[in-house]
Design an enzyme around this catalytic site. Structure first.
Site, PDB file in Angstrom:
ATOM      1  N   LYS A  95       0.840  -1.197   0.000  1.00  0.00           N
ATOM      2  CA  LYS A  95       0.000   0.000   0.000  1.00  0.00           C
ATOM      3  C   LYS A  95       0.880   1.253   0.000  1.00  0.00           C
ATOM      4  CE  LYS A  95      -3.855  -2.479   2.010  1.00  0.00           C
ATOM      5  NZ  LYS A  95      -4.730  -2.836   3.135  1.00  0.00           N
ATOM      6  N   GLN A 127      -4.935  -1.709   9.151  1.00  0.00           N
ATOM      7  CA  GLN A 127      -4.830  -3.040   8.535  1.00  0.00           C
ATOM      8  C   GLN A 127      -5.458  -4.091   9.448  1.00  0.00           C
ATOM      9  OE1 GLN A 127      -3.733  -3.589   5.423  1.00  0.00           O
ATOM     10  NE2 GLN A 127      -4.113  -5.776   5.612  1.00  0.00           N
ATOM     11  N   ASP A 132     -11.298   2.461   3.209  1.00  0.00           N
ATOM     12  CA  ASP A 132     -11.585   1.021   3.083  1.00  0.00           C
ATOM     13  C   ASP A 132     -13.082   0.773   2.845  1.00  0.00           C
ATOM     14  OD1 ASP A 132      -9.442  -0.795   3.206  1.00  0.00           O
ATOM     15  OD2 ASP A 132      -9.169  -0.459   5.362  1.00  0.00           O
TER      16      ASP A 132
HETATM   17  N1  GUN Z   1      -7.104  -7.040   5.670  1.00  0.00           N
HETATM   18  C1  GUN Z   1      -7.414  -7.821   4.598  1.00  0.00           C
HETATM   19  N2  GUN Z   1      -7.966  -7.067   3.623  1.00  0.00           N
HETATM   20  C2  GUN Z   1      -7.998  -5.803   4.082  1.00  0.00           C
HETATM   21  C3  GUN Z   1      -8.445  -4.574   3.522  1.00  0.00           C
HETATM   22  O1  GUN Z   1      -8.949  -4.477   2.405  1.00  0.00           O
HETATM   23  N3  GUN Z   1      -8.292  -3.476   4.319  1.00  0.00           N
HETATM   24  C4  GUN Z   1      -7.772  -3.537   5.561  1.00  0.00           C
HETATM   25  N4  GUN Z   1      -7.691  -2.414   6.262  1.00  0.00           N
HETATM   26  N5  GUN Z   1      -7.343  -4.650   6.104  1.00  0.00           N
HETATM   27  C5  GUN Z   1      -7.458  -5.783   5.373  1.00  0.00           C
END
Ligand code: GUN
Length: 284
Positions: free
Chosen positions: A52, A96, A119
């Site tokens: 990211k 996350q 998200d």
């Molecule tokens: N963990 C697995 N997929 C995601 C996601 O799309 N966003 C976040 N914040 N955590 C995750």
């Protein structure tokens, strides 16, 4: 049979975000900024967070990175979120998942300002999607819509079956396909006669987390297959999807591979959501 190339399409999306980011900066001086928070040291999460941050760099965003120890308390995490909520220079906040067990995931999601929830996990954004209002949409399902549209696959009027009902994929996927005028069925582990339900699908979306579960006997001739699964084989370390690709590919009209299908779209759409947040804030 067409292979839907998520690497190519995610690159297009990121390049468009990059171009608009430059334009926004030239016009308003805004520097788009995403704050990424990781609590603990889960190796898979570390890889996601690194990717990211790399994507932020590519599209020209500033990224703020908070890598907090496993012992971080919920109150400490909430205090950081509160600080970032109030910081006008931050456009997106991402925690996350999963968070350590002593922290309540729902409390964390609810604490993020819906205006910075890139998200799309906050109940306000989920509700907005449900009633067709503007808000942030969960990145993986939003990415799947882009894969279909940019591959010139018609959605309107089609039978779409989604296998899986998670809050971050199955449910928002159903709402998005409905918004695109598909006829939508959400199937899951308790669905009776799953095979015949899946066989109705013009577009079959598998998001169950069971390696190679979808075989050709679940698939209608000429269907479009979207595989959201990312399963790692414990012996070989290789990734495989929820779809038995070799078995299903000859029967379908289009299919996403794993890796290189849905996966790369998630981060591209995260970048898109973050840009969208900055554009809204700048009144663009
Ligand atoms: N963990 C697995 N997929 C995601 C996601 O799309 N966003 C976040 N914040 N955590 C995750």
């Amino acid at each position: 049979m067409k292979i839907i190339d998520g690497k190519v399409i995610s690159q297009q999306v990121k390049d468009e975000v990059k171009q608009k980011t430059t334009q926004l900066k030239e016009k308003t001086g805004t520097e788009v900024c995403l704050a990424v928070i990781l609590v603990g040291s889960d190796p898979a999460s570390q890889v996601y967070v690194r990717n990211k941050k790399k994507a932020c760099e590519y599209v020209g965003f500033k990224s703020l990175s908070y890598e907090l120890p496993e012992e971080t308390t919920q109150d400490e995490l909430l205090a950081l979120i509160d600080k970032l909520n109030k910081d006008d220079s931050v456009h997106g906040i991402l925690v996350q998942m999963p968070v350590p067990e002593h922290i309540d995931e729902k409390t964390v999601i609810d604490a993020i300002s819906p205006l910075k929830d890139v998200d799309g996990f906050h109940p306000m954004n989920v509700g907005a999607l449900c009633i067709g209002e503007k808000g942030f949409v969960s990145c993986t399902p939003a990415g799947i819509i882009q894969l279909l549209k940019r591959s010139d696959i018609e959605i309107s009027g089609k039978e779409c079956v989604i296998v899986g009902r998670s809050n971050i994929v199955g449910k928002p996927m159903a709402l998005l396909m409905l918004r695109e005028n598909a006829t939508v069925t959400v199937a899951h582990s308790r669905t009776a006669d799953l095979k015949s339900v899946c066989k109705r699908a013009d577009i079959l979306i598998a998001a169950v987390g069971k390696p190679k579960m979808i075989t050709e006997d679940y698939v209608k001739e000429g269907a479009v297959i979207i595989d959201v699964g990312i399963n790692r084989n414990a012996d070989t370390g290789k990734l495989c999807g929820d779809v038995d690709y070799e078995n299903v590919a000859p029967k379908c009209s289009a299919i996403t591979p794993v890796p290189g299908g849905v996966g790369p779209m998630t981060i591209a759409m995260l970048m898109n959501n973050c840009l969208e947040s900055a554009l809204r804030k700048a009144g663009e």
